[in-house]
Design a protein around this motif. Structure first.
Motif, PDB file in Angstrom:
ATOM      1  N   GLU A 107       0.791  -1.297  -0.047  1.00  0.00           N
ATOM      2  CA  GLU A 107       0.086  -0.010  -0.017  1.00  0.00           C
ATOM      3  C   GLU A 107       0.770   1.278   0.054  1.00  0.00           C
ATOM      4  N   LEU A 108       2.116   1.208   0.769  1.00  0.00           N
ATOM      5  CA  LEU A 108       2.902   2.235   0.852  1.00  0.00           C
ATOM      6  C   LEU A 108       3.531   2.590  -0.661  1.00  0.00           C
ATOM      7  N   SER A 109       3.729   1.305  -0.913  1.00  0.00           N
ATOM      8  CA  SER A 109       4.519   1.760  -2.507  1.00  0.00           C
ATOM      9  C   SER A 109       3.436   2.250  -3.504  1.00  0.00           C
ATOM     10  N   ASN A 110       2.310   1.636  -3.629  1.00  0.00           N
ATOM     11  CA  ASN A 110       1.380   2.277  -4.536  1.00  0.00           C
ATOM     12  C   ASN A 110       1.352   3.686  -4.140  1.00  0.00           C
ATOM     13  N   ARG A 111       1.269   4.204  -3.102  1.00  0.00           N
ATOM     14  CA  ARG A 111       0.821   5.488  -2.699  1.00  0.00           C
ATOM     15  C   ARG A 111       2.193   6.400  -3.257  1.00  0.00           C
ATOM     16  N   LEU A 112       3.371   5.654  -2.878  1.00  0.00           N
ATOM     17  CA  LEU A 112       4.570   6.868  -3.039  1.00  0.00           C
ATOM     18  C   LEU A 112       4.933   6.574  -4.651  1.00  0.00           C
ATOM     19  N   TRP A 113       4.628   5.547  -5.404  1.00  0.00           N
ATOM     20  CA  TRP A 113       4.816   5.652  -6.798  1.00  0.00           C
ATOM     21  C   TRP A 113       4.489   6.855  -7.462  1.00  0.00           C
ATOM     22  N   LYS A 114       3.112   7.231  -7.026  1.00  0.00           N
ATOM     23  CA  LYS A 114       2.768   8.535  -7.609  1.00  0.00           C
ATOM     24  C   LYS A 114       3.322   9.913  -7.111  1.00  0.00           C
ATOM     25  N   GLU A 115       3.924   9.734  -6.305  1.00  0.00           N
ATOM     26  CA  GLU A 115       4.675  11.061  -5.549  1.00  0.00           C
ATOM     27  C   GLU A 115       6.164  11.177  -5.431  1.00  0.00           C
ATOM     28  N   ARG A 116       6.719  10.081  -6.181  1.00  0.00           N
ATOM     29  CA  ARG A 116       8.130   9.911  -5.813  1.00  0.00           C
ATOM     30  C   ARG A 116       9.087  10.947  -6.285  1.00  0.00           C
ATOM     31  N   HIS A 118       8.402  14.271  -5.656  1.00  0.00           N
ATOM     32  CA  HIS A 118       8.665  15.111  -4.640  1.00  0.00           C
ATOM     33  C   HIS A 118       9.257  14.753  -3.295  1.00  0.00           C
ATOM     34  N   ARG A 119       9.859  13.330  -3.453  1.00  0.00           N
ATOM     35  CA  ARG A 119      10.449  12.961  -2.393  1.00  0.00           C
ATOM     36  C   ARG A 119      12.075  12.572  -2.602  1.00  0.00           C
ATOM     37  N   PRO A 120      12.900  13.274  -1.938  1.00  0.00           N
ATOM     38  CA  PRO A 120      14.274  13.159  -2.373  1.00  0.00           C
ATOM     39  C   PRO A 120      14.763  11.846  -2.291  1.00  0.00           C
ATOM     40  N   VAL A 121      14.349  10.992  -1.378  1.00  0.00           N
ATOM     41  CA  VAL A 121      14.944   9.599  -1.355  1.00  0.00           C
ATOM     42  C   VAL A 121      14.311   8.595  -2.086  1.00  0.00           C
ATOM     43  N   LEU A 122      13.441   9.067  -2.777  1.00  0.00           N
ATOM     44  CA  LEU A 122      12.853   7.966  -3.862  1.00  0.00           C
ATOM     45  C   LEU A 122      13.026   8.280  -5.294  1.00  0.00           C
ATOM     46  N   LYS A 123      13.482   9.521  -5.489  1.00  0.00           N
ATOM     47  CA  LYS A 123      13.772  10.158  -6.852  1.00  0.00           C
ATOM     48  C   LYS A 123      14.327   8.994  -7.934  1.00  0.00           C
ATOM     49  N   HIS A 124      15.222   8.121  -7.457  1.00  0.00           N
ATOM     50  CA  HIS A 124      15.854   6.999  -8.382  1.00  0.00           C
ATOM     51  C   HIS A 124      15.345   5.818  -8.294  1.00  0.00           C
ATOM     52  N   GLN A 125      14.042   5.706  -7.663  1.00  0.00           N
ATOM     53  CA  GLN A 125      13.551   4.304  -8.003  1.00  0.00           C
ATOM     54  C   GLN A 125      12.644   4.588  -9.265  1.00  0.00           C
ATOM     55  N   ASP A 126      12.970   3.749 -10.152  1.00  0.00           N
ATOM     56  CA  ASP A 126      12.549   4.115 -11.583  1.00  0.00           C
ATOM     57  C   ASP A 126      11.439   2.934 -12.091  1.00  0.00           C
ATOM     58  N   THR A 127      11.154   1.969 -11.326  1.00  0.00           N
ATOM     59  CA  THR A 127      10.043   0.919 -11.729  1.00  0.00           C
ATOM     60  C   THR A 127       9.254   0.743 -10.158  1.00  0.00           C
ATOM     61  N   PRO A 128       8.113   0.283 -10.405  1.00  0.00           N
ATOM     62  CA  PRO A 128       7.296   0.143  -9.063  1.00  0.00           C
ATOM     63  C   PRO A 128       7.867  -0.904  -8.379  1.00  0.00           C
ATOM     64  N   GLU A 129       8.384  -1.963  -8.903  1.00  0.00           N
ATOM     65  CA  GLU A 129       9.277  -3.084  -8.216  1.00  0.00           C
ATOM     66  C   GLU A 129      10.343  -2.633  -7.494  1.00  0.00           C
ATOM     67  N   LYS A 130      11.253  -1.799  -8.035  1.00  0.00           N
ATOM     68  CA  LYS A 130      12.257  -1.169  -7.330  1.00  0.00           C
ATOM     69  C   LYS A 130      11.968  -0.461  -6.180  1.00  0.00           C
ATOM     70  N   LEU A 131      10.890   0.379  -6.512  1.00  0.00           N
ATOM     71  CA  LEU A 131      10.298   1.250  -5.200  1.00  0.00           C
ATOM     72  C   LEU A 131      10.115   0.415  -4.151  1.00  0.00           C
ATOM     73  N   GLU A 132       9.229  -0.795  -4.742  1.00  0.00           N
ATOM     74  CA  GLU A 132       8.570  -1.751  -3.487  1.00  0.00           C
ATOM     75  C   GLU A 132       9.854  -2.387  -2.588  1.00  0.00           C
ATOM     76  N   GLU A 133      10.748  -2.632  -3.474  1.00  0.00           N
ATOM     77  CA  GLU A 133      11.770  -3.272  -2.646  1.00  0.00           C
ATOM     78  C   GLU A 133      12.650  -2.160  -1.888  1.00  0.00           C
ATOM     79  N   PHE A 134      12.670  -0.901  -2.187  1.00  0.00           N
ATOM     80  CA  PHE A 134      13.423   0.158  -1.485  1.00  0.00           C
ATOM     81  C   PHE A 134      12.504   0.197  -0.141  1.00  0.00           C
ATOM     82  N   VAL A 135      11.361   0.432  -0.211  1.00  0.00           N
ATOM     83  CA  VAL A 135      10.224   0.689   0.728  1.00  0.00           C
ATOM     84  C   VAL A 135      10.620  -0.640   1.590  1.00  0.00           C
ATOM     85  N   ARG A 136      10.543  -1.650   1.345  1.00  0.00           N
ATOM     86  CA  ARG A 136      10.483  -2.829   2.251  1.00  0.00           C
ATOM     87  C   ARG A 136      11.848  -2.934   2.935  1.00  0.00           C
TER      88      ARG A 136
END
Length: 172
Positions: A107-116, A118-136
């Motif tokens: 749920e966090l990953s889905n929310r954050l994908w849309k606003e990455r 604007h979030r300095p630590v998430l800017k480099h997560q370029d796929t939903p899968e990479k973002l979810e792995e980072f968040v986890r």
């Protein structure tokens, strides 16, 4: 009454905190906005121009100010705020109740994908899968601090109204 909302970015601390404060007729303090006002620049700019170490030092300084304030309020802290130095110990020692808003990783990953952007630590997560792995991974590292909160509020797929009712039940 002083409430400190903690949890990962995108967990709804500001949204839920603002709604709870309004309903209880309390002041609401968004710590990120407080820090930006004191520094007279955005968090993203601070990260870009001065780096994370500078940011964390300033964050600790302003958290100390906020914790010394005795005024009734709901305070939404930054996602990393309780996880550096002795911040969580100071939050627990301050007047008030700390609440961890626990949201599942997907749920966090889905929310954050849309606003990455604007979030300095998430800017480099370029796929939903990479973002979810980072968040986890990031959430696993921070959970030690978050789980020290006085109250753990688990929200999964809840509306704002449902989360608000759960928060009220836990605190009132």
């Amino acid at each position: 009454m002083r409430i400190y909302l903690i949890g990962y970015m995108g967990s709804g601390k500001s949204t839920l905190g603002r709604a709870f404060a309004q309903k209880q007729k309390l002041n609401f303090i968004d710590f990120d906005a407080y820090l930006e006002k004191r520094e007279q620049q955005s968090i993203a700019s601070i990260f870009n121009e001065k780096g994370e170490i500078y940011f964390r030092k300033q964050e600790a300084k302003y958290l100390k100010e906020l914790l010394q304030d005795r005024e009734d309020a709901v305070v939404s802290l930054g996602g990393g705020t309780p996880c550096y130095g002795d911040a969580m110990e100071r939050i627990k020692a301050a007047k008030g109740t700390s609440v961890y808003i626990n949201v599942p990783v997907t749920e966090l990953s889905n929310r954050l994908w849309k606003e990455r952007d604007h979030r300095p630590v998430l800017k480099h997560q370029d796929t939903p899968e990479k973002l979810e792995e980072f968040v986890r991974k990031h959430l696993f590292e921070r959970s030690f601090y978050y789980n020290q909160a006085d109250v753990i509020l688990r929200t999964q797929g809840q509306t704002l109204e449902e989360s608000l009712a759960a928060l009220e039940k836990a605190l009132l």
